[in-house]
Design a protein around this motif. Structure first.
Motif, PDB file in Angstrom:
ATOM      1  N   LYS A 252       1.309  -0.892  -0.068  1.00 44.34           N
ATOM      2  CA  LYS A 252      -0.323   0.406  -0.056  1.00 44.34           C
ATOM      3  C   LYS A 252       0.994   0.612  -0.595  1.00 44.34           C
ATOM      4  O   LYS A 252       0.042   2.525  -0.580  1.00 44.34           O
ATOM      5  CB  LYS A 252      -0.461   0.060   1.147  1.00 44.34           C
ATOM      6  N   ASP A 253       2.228   0.869  -0.269  1.00 39.73           N
ATOM      7  CA  ASP A 253       3.326   1.747   0.556  1.00 39.73           C
ATOM      8  C   ASP A 253       4.124   2.206  -0.772  1.00 39.73           C
ATOM      9  O   ASP A 253       4.769   1.074  -1.660  1.00 39.73           O
ATOM     10  CB  ASP A 253       4.694   2.122   0.987  1.00 39.73           C
ATOM     11  N   VAL A 254       3.859   3.130  -1.718  1.00 37.11           N
ATOM     12  CA  VAL A 254       5.114   3.989  -2.938  1.00 37.11           C
ATOM     13  C   VAL A 254       6.213   4.357  -2.090  1.00 37.11           C
ATOM     14  O   VAL A 254       6.396   5.057  -1.178  1.00 37.11           O
ATOM     15  CB  VAL A 254       4.286   4.912  -3.812  1.00 37.11           C
ATOM     16  N   ARG A 255       7.590   3.347  -2.586  1.00 44.22           N
ATOM     17  CA  ARG A 255       8.814   4.150  -2.180  1.00 44.22           C
ATOM     18  C   ARG A 255       8.854   5.407  -2.337  1.00 44.22           C
ATOM     19  O   ARG A 255       8.433   5.782  -3.561  1.00 44.22           O
ATOM     20  CB  ARG A 255       9.711   3.398  -2.741  1.00 44.22           C
ATOM     21  N   PHE A 256       9.185   6.017  -1.267  1.00 44.90           N
ATOM     22  CA  PHE A 256       9.639   7.422  -1.056  1.00 44.90           C
ATOM     23  C   PHE A 256      10.655   8.129  -0.689  1.00 44.90           C
ATOM     24  O   PHE A 256      11.024   7.076   0.919  1.00 44.90           O
ATOM     25  CB  PHE A 256       8.662   7.880  -0.335  1.00 44.90           C
ATOM     26  N   ARG A 257      11.151   8.942  -1.207  1.00 44.05           N
ATOM     27  CA  ARG A 257      12.981   9.294  -1.171  1.00 44.05           C
ATOM     28  C   ARG A 257      12.138  10.966  -0.762  1.00 44.05           C
ATOM     29  O   ARG A 257      11.675  11.818  -0.798  1.00 44.05           O
ATOM     30  CB  ARG A 257      13.593   9.658  -1.878  1.00 44.05           C
ATOM     31  N   LEU A 258      12.622  10.924   0.951  1.00 44.19           N
ATOM     32  CA  LEU A 258      13.100  12.113   1.144  1.00 44.19           C
ATOM     33  C   LEU A 258      13.286  13.283   1.013  1.00 44.19           C
ATOM     34  O   LEU A 258      14.779  12.728   0.941  1.00 44.19           O
ATOM     35  CB  LEU A 258      13.131  12.311   2.673  1.00 44.19           C
ATOM     36  N   ARG A 259      13.196  14.391   0.191  1.00 48.24           N
ATOM     37  CA  ARG A 259      14.323  15.234   0.161  1.00 48.24           C
ATOM     38  C   ARG A 259      14.576  16.673   1.080  1.00 48.24           C
ATOM     39  O   ARG A 259      13.552  17.282   0.326  1.00 48.24           O
ATOM     40  CB  ARG A 259      14.075  15.431  -1.177  1.00 48.24           C
ATOM     41  N   ALA A 260      15.461  16.475   1.639  1.00 46.20           N
ATOM     42  CA  ALA A 260      15.856  17.816   2.261  1.00 46.20           C
ATOM     43  C   ALA A 260      15.496  19.169   2.544  1.00 46.20           C
ATOM     44  O   ALA A 260      15.563  19.594   2.480  1.00 46.20           O
ATOM     45  CB  ALA A 260      17.226  17.348   2.973  1.00 46.20           C
ATOM     46  N   GLN A 261      16.331  19.293   0.519  1.00 47.81           N
ATOM     47  CA  GLN A 261      16.366  20.290   0.148  1.00 47.81           C
ATOM     48  C   GLN A 261      14.494  20.570  -0.202  1.00 47.81           C
ATOM     49  O   GLN A 261      14.181  22.388   0.276  1.00 47.81           O
ATOM     50  CB  GLN A 261      16.711  20.837  -1.113  1.00 47.81           C
ATOM     51  N   SER A 262      14.059  19.808  -0.799  1.00 44.01           N
ATOM     52  CA  SER A 262      12.466  20.157  -1.051  1.00 44.01           C
ATOM     53  C   SER A 262      11.713  20.659   0.531  1.00 44.01           C
ATOM     54  O   SER A 262      10.914  21.305   0.670  1.00 44.01           O
ATOM     55  CB  SER A 262      11.783  19.100  -0.971  1.00 44.01           C
ATOM     56  N   LEU A 263      12.028  19.975   1.495  1.00 44.99           N
ATOM     57  CA  LEU A 263      11.207  20.303   3.203  1.00 44.99           C
ATOM     58  C   LEU A 263      12.417  21.589   3.671  1.00 44.99           C
ATOM     59  O   LEU A 263      11.208  22.024   3.960  1.00 44.99           O
ATOM     60  CB  LEU A 263      11.726  19.230   3.867  1.00 44.99           C
ATOM     61  N   ARG A 264      13.208  21.895   2.752  1.00 45.24           N
ATOM     62  CA  ARG A 264      13.495  23.402   3.983  1.00 45.24           C
ATOM     63  C   ARG A 264      12.561  24.372   2.986  1.00 45.24           C
ATOM     64  O   ARG A 264      12.492  25.676   3.616  1.00 45.24           O
ATOM     65  CB  ARG A 264      15.011  23.319   3.452  1.00 45.24           C
ATOM     66  N   LYS A 265      12.302  24.800   1.632  1.00 48.69           N
ATOM     67  CA  LYS A 265      11.625  25.189   0.537  1.00 48.69           C
ATOM     68  C   LYS A 265       9.868  25.078   1.388  1.00 48.69           C
ATOM     69  O   LYS A 265       9.707  26.992   1.346  1.00 48.69           O
ATOM     70  CB  LYS A 265      11.347  24.875  -0.142  1.00 48.69           C
ATOM     71  N   ILE A 266       9.871  24.141   2.029  1.00 48.42           N
ATOM     72  CA  ILE A 266       8.836  24.491   1.983  1.00 48.42           C
ATOM     73  C   ILE A 266       8.112  24.758   3.796  1.00 48.42           C
ATOM     74  O   ILE A 266       7.393  26.129   4.215  1.00 48.42           O
ATOM     75  CB  ILE A 266       7.676  22.815   2.524  1.00 48.42           C
ATOM     76  N   MET A 267       9.101  25.059   4.935  1.00 48.15           N
ATOM     77  CA  MET A 267       9.399  25.192   5.932  1.00 48.15           C
ATOM     78  C   MET A 267       9.514  26.655   5.658  1.00 48.15           C
ATOM     79  O   MET A 267       9.703  27.719   6.689  1.00 48.15           O
ATOM     80  CB  MET A 267      10.281  24.925   7.245  1.00 48.15           C
ATOM     81  N   ASP A 268      10.343  26.841   5.184  1.00 51.41           N
ATOM     82  CA  ASP A 268      11.231  28.984   4.561  1.00 51.41           C
ATOM     83  C   ASP A 268      10.058  29.257   4.210  1.00 51.41           C
ATOM     84  O   ASP A 268      10.030  30.572   4.595  1.00 51.41           O
ATOM     85  CB  ASP A 268      11.974  28.685   3.396  1.00 51.41           C
TER      86      ASP A 268
END
Length: 464
Positions: A252-268
């Motif tokens: 039920k889970d698609v493999r997913f790679r967390l991208r630190a740069q993408s996360l930081r842009k959201i929190m910025d």
């Protein structure tokens, strides 16, 4: 303000009454205190809310209620409260007492109103709910009861926090990218070469859409979605929560790679990152904790203020007793999974967060359920809404009720909305809804609501 309540009902019924009054009245800044019934009747006090099967009418307010407060009755009738905009379902036992609004509120709060039917994921489906026979999912029936109860008790001014409604845009980031091997095969082989369910020019467009994204620099629509969400909400002065997958534990889970740069842009942009537990992670303490650590590890220390550790939405909105125990053991306080998978509306009949109630243990559970009143896939896929005008009629109807009654709710969009080839009109619906939410949220601060809920959660009704 403290309200004294007396009752001579069973211990089971007393716990349910305490919980129900607590959840109904907390937006008014009211604390509940239970007092002994004997001195109340002996002294003929008129400042006590008397609850029971036999009320002599001495109290400030009396409520006739059955001894057992059952939760397994069928919805056989309807009843109408004075000045109420809609009839309410009557689940209580047939008796001369008539419907008790406390009992009817409890069956909504405990979700017993929907019966015991659950789908394979543990979700409550509108299609199988007893309410679906003749009631409206977009009517917050619990708010009608809350309004009625406040009028009986002379309560008219909510605490400052709850005077203004708040609608939180949220996003479940499930996939990370569209163009995975299975989707490439679908577009090239099934759609273009075999033409399954497609004709003429549309077959060529299946191939063209992939080439346009991958070869002409437009980029993967799923990968582009988080920054698009963050930008559009930020431009309207809105703050969103992004629920990211941080583990894979089954098909039920698609493999997913967390991208630190993408996360930081959201929190910025002053948005928040929270965990979207994997399908099996939500029912397994060790997996849940690993996923929380994975998410924290992807967020650098200087951005930790945007990482929310105690707020989740389960994958597939999955829920069971094991989920409850896992969330508590993992330090989760807020759960945004309370919504229909196949309908928009108010699953618990409420526009306000409520604590979960465990019927088996007959007690409140320290997890606040934040109502999820709209999900994009429920609206367009399962309800079959086609046009934008129809979609906005459903959406604005929900938002109008939130604006009318106040509260704190969430709405959910997935990264699919930028894929206009497979999901047309989803993007425009999101943008139009953000415009409406911006008007509702003006001047409200999200953290005030959560801080207030934490404070309320520590103020369980007491006996004296």
């Amino acid at each position: 303000m403290v309200i004294s309540v007396s009752t001579a009902l069973s211990q089971i019924a007393q716990e349910r009454i305490k919980y129900t009054l607590w959840m109904l009245l907390y937006p008014f800044g009211v604390q509940i205190r239970f007092v002994s019934r004997e001195p109340f009747y002996a002294n003929r006090r008129s400042d006590v809310f008397d609850v029971g099967p036999e009320c002599e009418g001495i109290g400030w307010v009396t409520e006739a209620i059955s001894e057992v407060m059952p939760v397994d009755g069928a919805i056989g009738r309807e009843y109408k409260l004075p000045d109420a905009p809609a009839s309410l379902p009557w689940v209580g036992p047939a008796s001369d007492l008539g419907p008790s609004v406390i009992h009817e509120a409890f069956v909504f709060l405990s979700l017993a109103i929907h019966g015991s039917s659950r789908d394979i994921h543990g979700r409550i489906s509108w299609r199988t709910s007893p309410l679906s026979t003749r009631f409206d999912p977009k009517t917050p029936y619990l708010e009608i009861i809350r309004h009625h109860m406040a009028g009986r008790l002379g309560l008219s001014v909510r605490t400052s926090c709850w005077r203004h409604p708040y609608v939180e845009p949220t996003h479940d980031i499930d996939y990370g990218r569209k163009w995975r091997l299975g989707i490439v095969y679908r577009n090239v082989v099934e759609r273009f070469l075999l033409g399954r369910d497609m004709q003429g020019r549309v077959r060529a467009e299946a191939l063209w859409s992939m080439g346009r994204d991958l070869l002409l620099g437009r980029g993967d629509p799923y990968r582009n979605a988080p920054s698009f969400f963050a930008h559009e909400a930020g431009e309207r002065g809105l703050s969103s929560t992004f629920f990211f997958k941080a583990g894979t534990h089954g098909p039920k889970d698609v493999r997913f790679r967390l991208r630190a740069q993408s996360l930081r842009k959201i929190m910025d942009r002053d948005h928040r990152i929270a965990l979207h537990p994997s399908y099996h992670g939500s029912n397994h303490v060790a997996r849940m904790r690993d996923e929380l650590r994975n998410l924290a590890g992807a967020v650098k220390t200087n951005h930790s203020k945007g990482l929310v550790h105690d707020y989740v939405r389960t994958h597939y909105l999955r829920w069971s007793r094991a989920t409850e125990q896992t969330l508590i053991a993992s330090g989760v306080i807020f759960d945004a999974s309370l919504g229909y998978p196949d309908q928009v509306g108010f699953l618990a009949g409420s526009t306000y967060p409520t604590l979960r109630f465990d019927l088996a243990e007959n007690r409140a559970i320290p997890i606040w359920r934040i109502p999820m009143v709209l999900m994009d896939s429920a609206l367009f896929t399962r309800m079959g809404v086609r046009g934008e005008d129809e979609a906005m009629r459903h959406t604005n109807g929900i938002l109008d009720r939130v604006q009318q009654y106040g509260g704190f709710v969430t709405m959910l969009w997935h990264e699919l909305i930028l894929d206009e080839d497979d999901y047309p009109r989803w993007k425009q619906h999101y943008l139009s809804t953000l415009d409406h939410i911006a008007l509702i949220n003006e001047g409200s601060q999200r953290m005030r609501y959560l801080e207030e809920l934490c404070s309320i959660g520590s103020m369980c009704p007491v006996s004296s």
